[in-house]
Every structure is written in structure tokens, then in C-alpha cells.
Design a protein around this motif. Structure first.
Motif, short mmCIF file in Angstrom:
data_model
loop_
_atom_site.label_atom_id
_atom_site.label_comp_id
_atom_site.label_asym_id
_atom_site.label_seq_id
_atom_site.Cartn_x
_atom_site.Cartn_y
_atom_site.Cartn_z
N LYS A 1 1.40 9.40 -5.74
CA LYS A 1 1.88 10.75 -5.44
C LYS A 1 2.83 11.26 -6.52
CE LYS A 1 1.47 10.54 -0.44
NZ LYS A 1 2.19 10.49 0.84
N LYS A 2 3.61 10.36 -7.10
CA LYS A 2 4.51 10.78 -8.18
C LYS A 2 3.72 11.16 -9.43
CE LYS A 2 8.52 8.07 -6.80
NZ LYS A 2 9.40 6.96 -7.17
N GLU B 1 0.82 -1.21 0.00
CA GLU B 1 0.00 0.00 0.00
C GLU B 1 0.86 1.26 0.00
OE1 GLU B 1 -2.52 -0.48 3.38
OE2 GLU B 1 -3.94 -1.79 2.31
N LYS B 2 1.97 1.23 0.73
CA LYS B 2 2.86 2.39 0.77
C LYS B 2 3.50 2.63 -0.59
CE LYS B 2 6.69 4.37 3.39
NZ LYS B 2 7.49 4.77 2.25
N VAL B 3 3.95 1.57 -1.24
CA VAL B 3 4.56 1.70 -2.56
C VAL B 3 3.52 2.22 -3.55
CG1 VAL B 3 5.50 0.36 -4.49
CG2 VAL B 3 6.35 -0.01 -2.18
N GLN B 4 2.30 1.73 -3.44
CA GLN B 4 1.24 2.17 -4.34
C GLN B 4 0.92 3.65 -4.11
OE1 GLN B 4 -2.43 0.07 -3.80
NE2 GLN B 4 -3.23 0.70 -5.79
#
Length: 56
Positions: free
Chosen positions: A45-46, A37-40
């Protein structure tokens, strides 16, 4: 149920053997889901950066 009962001993060893593995697996699965979830969210955000000069 005494310590001399083979069924009791088998059940006890089975519980002692498998319960820690189940606990460790669940903790690892939760950590893996949080990491995913953090990577997603970082990838999202990018794609949509905040505007630095917006008027709010």
C-alpha cells in the motif's frame, strides 16, 4: 488398560505433555503468518498509494 500399566501411563503422560505444545505452536504459526501478510500488504500500500483526486 489400567493406571498400573506402565505403557498406558507413559502414553498418557506423553499425550498430556505434547498436545498443548503442538496446539500452541500451530496457533503461533497462524498468528505469525497473518502478521507477515499484514506487514506485506501495508508495504504494498505504501508503494502504490491511492490517488486522492481520481474520478470514479
Amino acid at each position: 488398560m489400567t493406571i498400573n500399566n506402565p505403557i498406558f501411563v507413559f502414553a498418557l503422560i506423553t499425550v498430556i505433555w505434547f498436545i498443548p505444545g503442538i496446539i500452541v505452536r500451530r496457533v503461533n504459526e497462524l498468528n505469525q503468518i497473518k502478521k507477515k501478510e499484514k506487514v506485506q500488504s501495508d508495504a504494498i500500500k505504501k508503494l502504490y498509494p491511492k490517488a486522492k483526486d481520481s474520478i470514479d
